[in-house]
Design a protein around this motif. Structure first.
Motif, PDB file in Angstrom:
ATOM      1  N   UNK A 131       0.847  -1.187   0.000  1.00  0.00           N
ATOM      2  CA  UNK A 131       0.000   0.000   0.000  1.00  0.00           C
ATOM      3  C   UNK A 131       0.886   1.242   0.000  1.00  0.00           C
ATOM      4  N   UNK A 132       0.652   2.130  -0.954  1.00  0.00           N
ATOM      5  CA  UNK A 132       1.411   3.376  -1.060  1.00  0.00           C
ATOM      6  C   UNK A 132       0.450   4.546  -1.073  1.00  0.00           C
ATOM      7  N   UNK A 133       0.812   5.598  -0.358  1.00  0.00           N
ATOM      8  CA  UNK A 133      -0.034   6.789  -0.325  1.00  0.00           C
ATOM      9  C   UNK A 133       0.691   7.979  -0.939  1.00  0.00           C
ATOM     10  N   UNK A 134      -0.114   8.859  -1.541  1.00  0.00           N
ATOM     11  CA  UNK A 134       0.428  10.055  -2.175  1.00  0.00           C
ATOM     12  C   UNK A 134      -0.403  11.258  -1.741  1.00  0.00           C
ATOM     13  N   UNK A 135       0.204  12.366  -1.348  1.00  0.00           N
ATOM     14  CA  UNK A 135       1.637  12.657  -1.439  1.00  0.00           C
ATOM     15  C   UNK A 135       2.498  12.003  -0.362  1.00  0.00           C
ATOM     16  N   UNK A 136       1.908  11.342   0.587  1.00  0.00           N
ATOM     17  CA  UNK A 136       2.700  10.613   1.576  1.00  0.00           C
ATOM     18  C   UNK A 136       3.406  11.479   2.595  1.00  0.00           C
ATOM     19  N   UNK A 137       2.767  12.559   3.003  1.00  0.00           N
ATOM     20  CA  UNK A 137       3.347  13.428   4.032  1.00  0.00           C
ATOM     21  C   UNK A 137       2.328  13.632   5.151  1.00  0.00           C
TER      22      UNK A 137
ATOM     23  N   UNK B  38       1.196  16.169   6.651  1.00  0.00           N
ATOM     24  CA  UNK B  38       0.307  17.344   6.627  1.00  0.00           C
ATOM     25  C   UNK B  38      -0.687  17.322   5.474  1.00  0.00           C
ATOM     26  N   UNK B  39      -0.867  16.180   4.824  1.00  0.00           N
ATOM     27  CA  UNK B  39      -1.776  16.128   3.681  1.00  0.00           C
ATOM     28  C   UNK B  39      -2.720  14.933   3.763  1.00  0.00           C
ATOM     29  N   UNK B  40      -3.990  15.178   3.444  1.00  0.00           N
ATOM     30  CA  UNK B  40      -4.958  14.099   3.253  1.00  0.00           C
ATOM     31  C   UNK B  40      -4.518  13.323   2.013  1.00  0.00           C
ATOM     32  N   UNK B  41      -4.621  12.001   2.074  1.00  0.00           N
ATOM     33  CA  UNK B  41      -4.152  11.162   0.964  1.00  0.00           C
ATOM     34  C   UNK B  41      -5.039  11.359  -0.264  1.00  0.00           C
ATOM     35  N   UNK B  42      -4.417  11.789  -1.345  1.00  0.00           N
ATOM     36  CA  UNK B  42      -5.151  12.009  -2.584  1.00  0.00           C
ATOM     37  C   UNK B  42      -5.175  10.803  -3.498  1.00  0.00           C
ATOM     38  N   UNK B  43      -4.182   9.928  -3.350  1.00  0.00           N
ATOM     39  CA  UNK B  43      -4.154   8.711  -4.160  1.00  0.00           C
ATOM     40  C   UNK B  43      -3.545   7.584  -3.339  1.00  0.00           C
ATOM     41  N   UNK B  44      -4.168   6.435  -3.429  1.00  0.00           N
ATOM     42  CA  UNK B  44      -3.665   5.269  -2.702  1.00  0.00           C
ATOM     43  C   UNK B  44      -3.542   4.111  -3.678  1.00  0.00           C
ATOM     44  N   UNK B  45      -2.373   3.496  -3.732  1.00  0.00           N
ATOM     45  CA  UNK B  45      -2.127   2.356  -4.617  1.00  0.00           C
ATOM     46  C   UNK B  45      -1.901   1.108  -3.770  1.00  0.00           C
ATOM     47  N   UNK B  46      -2.709   0.094  -3.997  1.00  0.00           N
ATOM     48  CA  UNK B  46      -2.624  -1.136  -3.210  1.00  0.00           C
ATOM     49  C   UNK B  46      -2.581  -2.341  -4.134  1.00  0.00           C
ATOM     50  N   UNK B  47      -2.149  -3.459  -3.590  1.00  0.00           N
ATOM     51  CA  UNK B  47      -2.196  -4.728  -4.324  1.00  0.00           C
ATOM     52  C   UNK B  47      -3.065  -5.706  -3.542  1.00  0.00           C
ATOM     53  N   UNK B  48      -3.776  -6.546  -4.270  1.00  0.00           N
ATOM     54  CA  UNK B  48      -4.627  -7.559  -3.653  1.00  0.00           C
ATOM     55  C   UNK B  48      -4.323  -8.915  -4.276  1.00  0.00           C
ATOM     56  N   UNK B  49      -4.016  -9.882  -3.421  1.00  0.00           N
ATOM     57  CA  UNK B  49      -3.733 -11.249  -3.848  1.00  0.00           C
ATOM     58  C   UNK B  49      -4.808 -12.156  -3.242  1.00  0.00           C
ATOM     59  N   UNK B  50      -5.548 -12.875  -4.094  1.00  0.00           N
ATOM     60  CA  UNK B  50      -6.618 -13.767  -3.647  1.00  0.00           C
ATOM     61  C   UNK B  50      -6.350 -15.179  -4.162  1.00  0.00           C
ATOM     62  N   UNK B  51      -6.574 -16.176  -3.279  1.00  0.00           N
ATOM     63  CA  UNK B  51      -6.248 -17.548  -3.659  1.00  0.00           C
ATOM     64  C   UNK B  51      -7.261 -18.549  -3.102  1.00  0.00           C
ATOM     65  N   UNK B  52      -7.594 -19.528  -3.940  1.00  0.00           N
ATOM     66  CA  UNK B  52      -8.410 -20.663  -3.493  1.00  0.00           C
ATOM     67  C   UNK B  52      -8.284 -21.792  -4.508  1.00  0.00           C
ATOM     68  N   UNK B  53      -8.546 -23.012  -4.042  1.00  0.00           N
ATOM     69  CA  UNK B  53      -8.444 -24.179  -4.917  1.00  0.00           C
ATOM     70  C   UNK B  53      -9.689 -24.350  -5.784  1.00  0.00           C
ATOM     71  N   UNK B  54     -10.761 -23.674  -5.422  1.00  0.00           N
ATOM     72  CA  UNK B  54     -12.014 -23.753  -6.159  1.00  0.00           C
ATOM     73  C   UNK B  54     -12.141 -22.516  -7.054  1.00  0.00           C
TER      74      UNK B  54
END
Length: 256
Positions: free
Chosen positions: A108-114, A116-132
């Motif tokens: 998970x990465x936030x921008x601008x990442x400081x 004093x700033x509300x996060x304007x963009x957030x980049x995340x990764x999601x990994x999902x796994x199952x045998x079915x």
């Protein structure tokens, strides 16, 4: 890399020739550490692997609006991190509906990442796994729906892009039975379980070669854990693998 391989006598152009050897492969068995805590928790030295889980892996980008953290009232924020945080918790519920499913937001990465700033963009990764495969598809849909819902709640938008995916790969039913027999004969009981991590056995199985894996208990489970087995147990591991190999050979000879 090609130059390094060539110095070792390996030529990339000749890789397709290896397919010819597949005609001589009657079966494939693989011994591997579990890389997880299941067998350790159960107190079992060995496990019978049903197959490798399918994977849906995506990049998720949530767009909000950067704003000064001191000047922007809480109710007027478009906080991308808030939406991502809700999703990170919701995927636990999504996976929790199914006994062997897993969902992980590992980056998970936030921008601008400081500070004093509300996060304007957030980049995340999601990994999902199952045998079915149906369960995997359902979890993917539910995660997408949840992300849109949380983005809307935070006055944000969300985008998804696929990083990589692979279908579940079940192992050969009779090979699984032979593996279970071998484990039971040595330890008295066995545990069937899917493999979350991917393995060479999965690629071999995809070619149509009868395949199975036997798991060895991991201590303090980790993807990078070293194989550490007490002396007596190590003998059982070798004996179980030997029995599986012998049973597999007998099965192949009878079939021919």
């Amino acid at each position: 890399m090609e130059d390094a391989l060539r110095r070792c006598g390996v030529h990339m152009d000749h890789f397709p020739d290896a397919e010819k050897e597949r005609a001589n492969a009657a079966a494939y068995i693989e011994l591997h550490i579990e890389q997880g805590p299941v067998l350790e928790k159960l107190g079992l030295p060995l496990g019978v692997v049903l197959g490798t889980k399918g994977v849906e892996r995506h990049a998720i980008t949530i767009h909000g609006q950067e704003a000064h953290s001191g000047a922007t009232p809480m109710k007027q924020r478009k906080d991308a991190l808030a939406a991502a945080a809700k999703l990170a918790l919701e995927i636990r519920n999504i996976a929790g509906k199914h006994p062997d499913a897993v969902c992980t937001m590992g980056s998970l990465k936030t921008f601008p990442g400081i500070v004093t700033a509300v996060v304007g963009r957030c980049e995340a990764t999601l990994d999902q796994r199952d045998l079915d495969a149906k369960v995997l598809a359902q979890m993917y849909r539910e995660a997408q729906e949840a992300s849109r819902r949380f983005a809307s709640e935070e006055s944000c938008t969300v985008e998804w892009s696929r990083i990589w995916s692979i279908e579940p790969i079940p192992f050969h039913p009779h090979m699984i039975e032979l593996c279970e027999q071998s484990v039971r004969e040595l330890s008295g009981k066995s545990q069937r379980l899917p493999s979350g991590p991917l393995h060479d056995a999965a690629e071999v199985s995809r070619t149509g070669i009868p395949t199975v894996m036997m798991f060895v208990q991991s201590l303090r489970a980790s993807a990078t854990t070293r194989l550490r087995i007490p002396g007596r147990a190590s003998g059982n591991v070798v004996a179980a693998l030997d029995r599986l190999a012998s049973k597999t050979v007998d099965w192949i000879l009878k079939a021919n």
